[in-house]
Each structure stands twice: as C-alpha cells, then as structure tokens.
Design an enzyme around this catalytic site. Sequence first.
Site, PDB file in Angstrom:
ATOM      1  N   HIS A   1      33.342  39.493  44.452  1.00 38.07           N
ATOM      2  CA  HIS A   1      34.483  40.277  43.954  1.00 38.07           C
ATOM      3  C   HIS A   1      34.246  40.523  42.466  1.00 38.07           C
ATOM      4  O   HIS A   1      34.048  39.579  41.699  1.00 38.07           O
ATOM      5  CB  HIS A   1      35.768  39.479  44.176  1.00 38.07           C
TER       6      HIS A   1
ATOM      7  N   CYS B   1      39.812  32.639  45.630  1.00 37.64           N
ATOM      8  CA  CYS B   1      41.268  32.723  45.508  1.00 37.64           C
ATOM      9  C   CYS B   1      41.699  32.262  44.112  1.00 37.64           C
ATOM     10  O   CYS B   1      41.375  31.153  43.686  1.00 37.64           O
ATOM     11  CB  CYS B   1      41.949  31.861  46.563  1.00 37.64           C
TER      12      CYS B   1
END
EC number: 1.3.1.-
Length: 344
Positions: free
Chosen positions: A176, A107
């Site tokens: 990611h 995040c």
Amino acid sequence: MKQYLAPIQIGSKKLPNRIFYAPLAGCSDFPFRKMSAQYKPGLMYCEMVKMDALIRHDPHTYHILDYAANMHPIGGQLCGSKPSIAGQAAKIIEELGFDIVDLNCGCPVDKITKDGSGSGLLKTPELIGEIVCNMVSAVKIPVTVKIRAGWDEQQIQVENIVQIVEQAGAQAICIHGRTRQQGYRGPANWEYIKRGKLAAKSIKIIGNGDVLDGPSAAKMFCETGCDAVLVARGTLGQPWIVQDILRYLEGKTAICHSLEDCRQALYQHFLETLHYHPDQRVCIDMRRVGCWYLKKSSGTRLFRELISKASDVEVIKNLILDFPLGDSTESEDIAQTQKVDCCA
C-alpha cells in the site's frame, strides 16, 4: 496492456485475473462478498481475523470467515504479532478451505497497532520474517503479506521487508503506497510499489492505493510494474469494478452503470444482508452500504438522513425501492476510455 490480462500464478494457485479485492474491516463481510463474487475478481479476501481469537475457536471469528463455494479463489487474512501461534492460525485458515493465507502488516488503527500487530509490525521487519516463516512451514497453500510503505516517511521499509518475506517463503506481497502515519489521507505514493518490485526476485508484487477505476488500475500497472492490483475503497458500491478494469485493459469502452443499475445492486445487497444478518444488524449496516451505491445522486443526502434513522427493515426496503432516479449526476457515469500511453 495484454500482459495484465493473463492469469497469475501465486505459489501453487493459478488465479484467473490480476484484479484482487481487499479485506476491508467492517465492510467485506459475507453479503459484500456475495455481491463481489458475481463479477469474478481474481482473488478476494475475508475481513482480517486475529490469530489469538482464531486459535481460541472464537465463534464470532469463525463467523467472519464464512464463505460460499462461488467465492473462490478466496483468501483469509490474519492479524497478530506472535510467531508462536502464527503457524497454528495459518493451518486453521488452510483447513477451512481457503486458497491463500495473508499476514496483515498494514492496518493503521490504534487498537490493532498497540500490541505490535498490523502496521505496528513495520517497526520490526525481522519479526515479520519470523511470523511468515512459521506460517509457510505450517501450510501448503501460498502465504502472502500486506504492508504499508513504512511507519512514517522517515522509516520506509519497502525493500527490506520485500526481501525478508521473500526469503521467509512468502509468494506475494501487497504494498500500500501510504505510510501508517498517513492513514488514508493524501494520495498513495506508487513509487514505493515500484521500489518493492525492483527489490523482488521472484515474489509477486501487488499494488494497492487509489485504484478506483480502469484508468487508475492501468496507470498503476504501467508506473510500478506490479504483478496485480488490490482494489480497496474502489470496490465500495462498485462490485463490478473488476469487469470495468478488465474491459479497460482490453481497450474496450467501460460499461455505463446508471443510477437505476446502482439502485438495483443496492437492493440486491440489502437482500443478501437480510438473508445473512439479524434485522438489527441489517439496519446498522445499510446506513453505510446504502451511501456506497447511491453517491451519484443529489438525492443521496436526504436518503442518508432517512436511512440513518431507520430501525425497521421494511422501512429500509421502501427507501431503496422509492429512491428518486430523476436527478442523477450523469457526468460521473461517463466512461473513461483514453488509453494510457506508457503501456502501449
């Protein structure tokens, strides 16, 4: 492409397919997951929860972790940077009946990274290993990790973190292909996912970033060698995307989802939200949810303006049911059926 249609084993859990739905803060709530569950992704996650709040037994945090029996396989995702409470928090996730517990190291939001959590952990890879080790020792369900490629382009940590969490006992790691500095800007660099796969011995590698349909999922599998893909923004307004991807991998034509199909799905999502949240929350949530589903129409702009002002659920209901269907941009609905040569 057939190898990507097989079930996947992550630790003790055999998952039915390799298309996973991401934990999206503020998006993948209970109604979202009710919609998603109809189409049977291989795994889906609840929104991430903070370790500190979970071990304090904060009611709102437990509310975020609500799920129904048909949502299995389901994962719970933890956010935090304290090894001392990581095992306790993971144990709570296990006791709540989740199939997998994940550590968020991706995040990029400032309020999360300021205490070293989320992608802030990318600066301290050894700490990630310590947290994962404590989680693994506390639970029997598989522990997984989600990372970004690094804090920035000068601090790419993919290979290092893959090896650290594998040694700590994690069964899978999702990579990611963007850095924390990128946020969500620019294309994801799938080369980082490939590098993670090459660094792995037995840990499963899950690719994430810019998977929006069947062709992009197939391309990620081919270019990176990843074991599964995690679909994030591609699930918004497309709860059926897992079926689209699987059909593409099978060499079948994608199902054409008409504007009417999207409107009906939005209405169902509205009803699920109405059954779960209080009316005021429904009105707020539908301001963004509505635009997920109806983005293929030139009437979306007016719809967005009207729904953003609506403060009554009946008004929202009528806006959805009365949405004009005669001006859809059909070019966006054309199925993409071209094969990806690299995996032929």
